[in-house]
Scaffold this active site. Structure first.
Site, PDB file in Angstrom:
ATOM      1  N   GLU A 101       0.911  -1.160  -0.065  1.00  0.00           N
ATOM      2  CA  GLU A 101      -0.108   0.148   0.003  1.00  0.00           C
ATOM      3  C   GLU A 101       0.918   1.323   0.145  1.00  0.00           C
ATOM      4  O   GLU A 101       1.816   1.401   0.435  1.00  0.00           O
ATOM      5  CB  GLU A 101      -0.858  -0.032   1.099  1.00  0.00           C
ATOM      6  CG  GLU A 101      -1.854  -1.183   1.109  1.00  0.00           C
ATOM      7  CD  GLU A 101      -2.771  -1.211   2.503  1.00  0.00           C
ATOM      8  OE1 GLU A 101      -4.080  -1.409   1.918  1.00  0.00           O
ATOM      9  OE2 GLU A 101      -2.544  -0.981   3.393  1.00  0.00           O
ATOM     10  N   CYS A 114       3.191   8.729   1.894  1.00  0.00           N
ATOM     11  CA  CYS A 114       3.972   7.352   2.520  1.00  0.00           C
ATOM     12  C   CYS A 114       3.972   6.279   1.830  1.00  0.00           C
ATOM     13  O   CYS A 114       3.114   5.699   1.364  1.00  0.00           O
ATOM     14  CB  CYS A 114       2.889   7.357   3.576  1.00  0.00           C
ATOM     15  SG  CYS A 114       3.473   6.176   4.848  1.00  0.00           S
ATOM     16  N   CYS A 121       6.237  -7.392   6.935  1.00  0.00           N
ATOM     17  CA  CYS A 121       7.343  -6.941   7.593  1.00  0.00           C
ATOM     18  C   CYS A 121       7.812  -8.183   8.601  1.00  0.00           C
ATOM     19  O   CYS A 121       7.080  -8.759   8.853  1.00  0.00           O
ATOM     20  CB  CYS A 121       6.873  -5.782   8.358  1.00  0.00           C
ATOM     21  SG  CYS A 121       8.245  -4.972   9.302  1.00  0.00           S
ATOM     22  N   CYS A 125       6.431  -6.034  15.464  1.00  0.00           N
ATOM     23  CA  CYS A 125       6.345  -4.882  16.514  1.00  0.00           C
ATOM     24  C   CYS A 125       4.721  -5.212  16.893  1.00  0.00           C
ATOM     25  O   CYS A 125       3.802  -5.720  16.252  1.00  0.00           O
ATOM     26  CB  CYS A 125       6.302  -3.416  16.204  1.00  0.00           C
ATOM     27  SG  CYS A 125       7.951  -3.210  15.573  1.00  0.00           S
ATOM     28  N   CYS A 128       1.522  -3.309  15.708  1.00  0.00           N
ATOM     29  CA  CYS A 128       1.521  -2.963  14.216  1.00  0.00           C
ATOM     30  C   CYS A 128       0.769  -3.843  13.196  1.00  0.00           C
ATOM     31  O   CYS A 128       0.913  -5.073  13.461  1.00  0.00           O
ATOM     32  CB  CYS A 128       2.863  -2.817  13.626  1.00  0.00           C
ATOM     33  SG  CYS A 128       2.876  -2.288  11.833  1.00  0.00           S
ATOM     34  N   CYS A 348      -1.399   5.223  10.399  1.00  0.00           N
ATOM     35  CA  CYS A 348      -0.009   4.681  10.860  1.00  0.00           C
ATOM     36  C   CYS A 348      -0.364   3.356  11.265  1.00  0.00           C
ATOM     37  O   CYS A 348      -1.246   3.101  12.309  1.00  0.00           O
ATOM     38  CB  CYS A 348       0.478   5.352  11.835  1.00  0.00           C
ATOM     39  SG  CYS A 348       1.140   6.924  11.435  1.00  0.00           S
TER      40      CYS A 348
HETATM   41  N1  SAH Z   1       9.303   0.097  10.026  1.00  0.00           N
HETATM   42  C1  SAH Z   1       9.555   1.208   9.878  1.00  0.00           C
HETATM   43  C2  SAH Z   1       8.498   1.973   9.255  1.00  0.00           C
HETATM   44  C3  SAH Z   1       7.135   1.534   9.288  1.00  0.00           C
HETATM   45  S1  SAH Z   1       5.913   2.200  10.390  1.00  0.00           S
HETATM   46  C4  SAH Z   1       9.442   1.863  11.668  1.00  0.00           C
HETATM   47  O1  SAH Z   1       9.189   0.941  12.481  1.00  0.00           O
HETATM   48  O2  SAH Z   1       9.758   2.763  11.764  1.00  0.00           O
HETATM   49  C5  SAH Z   1       5.867   3.842  10.497  1.00  0.00           C
HETATM   50  C6  SAH Z   1       5.341   4.423  12.050  1.00  0.00           C
HETATM   51  O3  SAH Z   1       3.957   3.919  12.492  1.00  0.00           O
HETATM   52  C7  SAH Z   1       6.362   3.574  13.141  1.00  0.00           C
HETATM   53  O4  SAH Z   1       6.895   4.444  14.047  1.00  0.00           O
HETATM   54  C8  SAH Z   1       5.431   2.681  13.688  1.00  0.00           C
HETATM   55  O5  SAH Z   1       6.055   2.048  14.907  1.00  0.00           O
HETATM   56  C9  SAH Z   1       4.233   3.161  13.765  1.00  0.00           C
HETATM   57  N2  SAH Z   1       3.098   2.375  13.864  1.00  0.00           N
HETATM   58  C10 SAH Z   1       2.965   1.036  13.572  1.00  0.00           C
HETATM   59  N3  SAH Z   1       1.609   0.336  13.890  1.00  0.00           N
HETATM   60  C11 SAH Z   1       0.925   1.672  14.686  1.00  0.00           C
HETATM   61  C12 SAH Z   1      -0.544   1.683  14.981  1.00  0.00           C
HETATM   62  N4  SAH Z   1      -1.186   0.657  14.946  1.00  0.00           N
HETATM   63  N5  SAH Z   1      -0.865   2.759  15.374  1.00  0.00           N
HETATM   64  C13 SAH Z   1       0.218   3.839  15.349  1.00  0.00           C
HETATM   65  N6  SAH Z   1       1.163   3.955  14.765  1.00  0.00           N
HETATM   66  C14 SAH Z   1       1.631   2.741  14.260  1.00  0.00           C
END
Ligand code: SAH
Length: 374
Positions: A101, A114, A121, A125, A128, A348
């Protein structure tokens, strides 16, 4: 080799995503001068042309040669969604049932795209949505650059218009530093004045904290750095961002300051997702302030965006404001990220795409075995 093999047509080179030096050597192989590479970049990125036959200032025989040896191949758009706030999301095909996406976020004074760097991935995390679907593959440089190219087209940008996309953030699906070899050339094209010509402060790479790759990044390109911190101490961060078990906060911060020194950068943006009752208490803010006091750091507080199956909840607006104030009072610059595109799951951490044929499903406690190819 069989006779049939020797007669097989040579695979066409995708011109999209080739950095200038590679494009020069490609046109050199065809017997042309290096300035042809500049002309091609001009057509591809400055004029948004994908049809080689329409690149009218290229000599006819060169165009004919290109037609047999090269192509401009873009990811296919599977679905487009527009949110009530104007945020747009495209689902792009990565072939074989895979999809990824791209999200465009219009604001008064800028337009941010973005983009994704991987299908899925591997980092797992816990908060996420992308992590839930596992990992399939790295995107190619053409697929990464293609997201910007396509979005420009879809947004109706035309030669001579002001930019619609003013900022690019690698904050979509995937961990960009785990796809180093394809991401770096893409960033070069974003920055190159023959490419999209976007200033280095307007291209941001966000990483969960792959420390060795941050050092490598410092040697390769000069763009803005964002780091997913999410917790003020190692115990909590290891729970939320498992890569922390391999590279802890102290190591990560050292790499960040090194990056700024090398790049003459002003500050690193630390992302901090606000999870109700998990990392959003005043004591967390105070611990965070001690960690980043007098450092070239900015905090970006991201209200958690829920997705199906998650047990986390978003912190209340009052909690988020109080957290920000605790930080500001201690001299730390902290802002709250406005949630955009929620009604189309474009916020995000909500990007899901489509991952079938997962090669690695979840990382979780297996973080120590993580192999990142550079
Ligand atoms: N892998 C990279 C970039 C992708 S995510 C990273 O970890 O930075 C972009 C941002 O969105 C990251 O800071 C991630 O931690 C955040 N993010 C992931 N899941 C989220 C969620 N459910 N709500 C808000 N932010 C989230």
């Amino acid at each position: 080799m069989t006779v049939a093999d020797s007669n097989a047509p040579t695979e066409r080179v995708n011109l999209l995503g080739l950095p200038k030096a590679d494009l020069e050597s490609f046109v050199g192989d065809l017997g042309s001068k290096p300035f042809r590479a500049r002309q091609l970049m001009n057509w591809l990125y400055k004029r948004g042309e994908s049809d080689i036959a329409s690149m009218t200032d290229l000599a006819k025989d060169f165009r004919a040669q290109l037609a047999t040896r090269a192509e401009v191949s873009l990811p296919e758009i599977v679905k487009t969604q527009v949110a009530s706030d104007g945020t747009r999301k495209w689902l792009l095909s990565g072939g074989n049932g895979q999809a990824f996406e791209t999200v465009f976020i219009p604001e008064e004074d800028r337009g941010t795209l973005c983009i994704s760097s991987q299908v899925g991935c591997v980092l797992d995390c816990s908060f996420c949505s992308t992590a839930q679907q596992g990992f399939n593959r790295n995107l190619t440089t053409a697929e990464i650059v293609g997201q910007v190219w396509l979005a420009n087209k879809e947004l109706g940008w035309q030669v001579g218009d002001n930019r619609i996309i003013t900022n690019i953030v690698l904050m979509g699906m995937g961990e960009p530093l785990a796809n180093f070899r394809n991401v770096i050339p893409a960033i070069r094209i974003f920055l190159d004045d023959l490419g999209f010509d976007i200033s280095r402060r307007r291209v941001t790479l966000s990483t969960s904290g792959l420390v060795p790759q941050i050092y490598k990044l410092a040697e390769e390109v000069n763009c803005a750095l964002a780091v997913s911190l999410h917790a003020p101490n190692d115990a909590l961060r290891s729970e939320l961002v498992p890569i922390n078990r391999k590279h802890n906060i102290a190591e990560l911060l050292e790499a960040c300051w090194h990056y700024l020194d090398e790049q003459n950068g002003r500050s690193v943006t630390f992302e901090y997702v606000m999870l109700d009752g998990v990392n959003d208490q005043p004591e967390h803010a105070r611990e965070l302030a001690r960690l980043l006091r007098d450092k070239p750091a900015k905090l970006n507080l991201i209200p958690f965006n829920p997705f199906p199956g998650t047990a986390y909840k978003r912190s209340s607006p009052e909690t988020i404001v109080r957290f920000r104030d605790e930080l500001n009072e201690r001299g730390i610059i902290a802002t709250i990220r406005k949630t955009r595109g929620e009604d189309i799951d474009a916020a995000c951490g909500q990007l899901a795409g489509q991952v079938t044929d997962r090669t690695i499903v979840r990382l979780g406690s297996k973080t120590f075995g993580l192999q990142v190819r550079v």
